[in-house]
Design an enzyme around this catalytic site. Structure first.
Site, PDB file in Angstrom:
ATOM      1  N   HIS A   1      -0.771  17.591 -13.578  1.00 17.28           N
ATOM      2  CA  HIS A   1      -0.150  17.151 -12.322  1.00 17.28           C
ATOM      3  C   HIS A   1      -0.944  17.602 -11.088  1.00 17.28           C
ATOM      4  O   HIS A   1      -0.740  17.069  -9.997  1.00 17.28           O
ATOM      5  CB  HIS A   1       1.315  17.635 -12.239  1.00 17.28           C
TER       6      HIS A   1
ATOM      7  N   ASP B   1       0.994  18.353 -19.783  1.00 16.61           N
ATOM      8  CA  ASP B   1       0.617  18.758 -18.436  1.00 16.61           C
ATOM      9  C   ASP B   1      -0.673  19.592 -18.446  1.00 16.61           C
ATOM     10  O   ASP B   1      -0.753  20.647 -17.818  1.00 16.61           O
ATOM     11  CB  ASP B   1       1.739  19.543 -17.757  1.00 16.61           C
TER      12      ASP B   1
ATOM     13  N   SER C   1      -0.120  26.482  -9.750  1.00 12.85           N
ATOM     14  CA  SER C   1      -0.201  25.597 -10.909  1.00 12.85           C
ATOM     15  C   SER C   1      -1.626  25.476 -11.423  1.00 12.85           C
ATOM     16  O   SER C   1      -2.548  25.180 -10.658  1.00 12.85           O
ATOM     17  CB  SER C   1       0.331  24.203 -10.551  1.00 12.85           C
TER      18      SER C   1
END
Length: 384
Positions: free
Chosen positions: A133, A164, A240
């Protein structure tokens, strides 16, 4: 006379013992008092605080680990093109509609937005791991290495939206420091971990905490994560894709999700999950998954009663996709799968987990109940 002498001797022995005990107690107390006073005096003289005896982790261990691993952590900046669809108000004017004819009243407007995340180098020749993402939809990706102000352009080598995960590649012109993927099965709940990333664009921010839980299923927006590591190390937007490290400097997870409704809860993709698909991502650019092509649901007593079944064991096929491996093998809607390769099925997840453990082209044998009788069906798994 002898009795009197004996009593005196006993009395002297008792008094001697009491004196010795008092001396010992006094000495012990004095020893403790002196140690305490010396420590406090030493602290006062040196201007340093007395260290707590219950410190769980030496700060030197954490600092040394950060020094060793931080050069392999990178900041990722992206340019993402988005398209907005809107209604053109001029089409409310009859004259405008007559002039432009029957064209659609909707228009599209393109925008370029900036994104940011973290990642870490996994090989000296410039392969980088991050979250899917972080780079999804990016038309331009730039990677900032430690100590370098000018970014390097990066390209996506492989990605998988379901897990992911994404692998990037940069060409630095020299060998790069990199991190080793560890074994998350070896880490226990309560063990200390370190997160390094770029939350809110703050370069190379370090936070620490412990593993709070393992095997967490989490849904964030439209993405369903499985088997995540939970930690109370602070993980914020921008973290992230960064590494979650053990105290040996091994990556035991990739920081990926934040629970916005709670404080001090973050999640990471386990390192073993990454290792199981890393070769596919680098060599094929994607994760190849086996596929049977059915919709399944766990059996229960209510379903069994509706279908006229004596037992509520197994999983019900609520649908079979046209042209799927299951359809080609002869499976039908309403079939109940009792066993798969002689393993008893207790719920629908047993089938899903079993299929995911296989490879494209593998043959599996199902024991199926249909219209009151049982039959064996062999299915050849295809690529999803």
């Amino acid at each position: 006379m002898l009795r009197e002498k004996s009593m005196k001797t006993t009395l002297i022995a008792i008094l001697g013992a009491l004196v010795l005990e008092a001396a010992l107690l006094g000495g012990i107390f004095l020893s403790f008092s002196n140690d305490s006073n010396d420590s406090v005096a030493a602290a006062a003289n040196t201007g340093t605080a007395v260290k707590s005896a219950v410190s769980p982790v030496g700060t030197d261990i954490i600092a040394d680990t950060v020094d060793k691993t931080s050069p392999a952590v990178v900041k990722i900046e992206t340019q993402i093109k988005t398209t907005t669809r809107y209604y053109d108000p001029f089409f409310n004017d009859p004259f405008f509609r007559e002039f432009f004819g029957s064209k659609s009243p909707y228009r599209e407007k393109s925008n370029v937005t900036e994104g940011m995340g973290s990642g870490f180098i996994i090989s000296e020749d410039g392969y980088i791991l991050t979250n899917e993402h972080v780079v999804s939809g990016a038309i331009e990706i730039n990677v900032y290495l430690t100590g370098q102000k000018k970014p390097l352009p990066a390209k996506v080598i492989g990605s998988d939206a379901e897990l992911d995960l994404a692998v990037l590649k940069v060409d630095a012109g020299s060998k790069l420091p990199y991190l080793k993927l560890g074994n998350d099965q070896n880490i226990r709940v309560g063990e200390w971990v370190i997160a390094i990333g770029n939350p809110y664009g703050l370069d190379h921010t370090v936070t620490t905490g412990v593993i709070s839980a393992k095997g967490r299923p989490v849904q964030v927006e439209n993405r369903q994560y499985k088997n995540l590591l939970q930690t109370d190390a602070s993980i914020n937007p921008g973290n992230s894709g960064g590494p979650l490290l053990n105290l040996s400097g091994e990556v035991i997870g990739i920081n990926t999700a934040v629970n916005a409704s709670a404080q001090g809860i973050g999640f990471a993709i386990p390192a073993n999950t990454v290792k199981s698909v890393l070769k596919n991502l680098i060599e094929d650019g994607k994760v190849t998954r086996p596929w049977m092509g059915v919709y399944i649901q766990t059996m229960n007593s209510e379903l069994a009663s509706q279908l006229g079944l004596k037992s509520s064991q197994g999983a019900l096929l609520s649908g079979v996709m046209t042209g799927s491996p299951a359809a080609k093998a002869g499976l039908q809607q309403g079939d109940v799968i009792l066993k798969i390769n002689n393993q008893q099925i207790t719920d629908a997840s047993d089938i899903t987990d079993f299929i995911q453990s296989k490879k494209v082209g593998d043959k599996i044998t199902l024991l199926v109940e249909r219209n009151g009788s049982q039959k064996t069906i062999t299915v050849t798994l295809a690529e999803k």
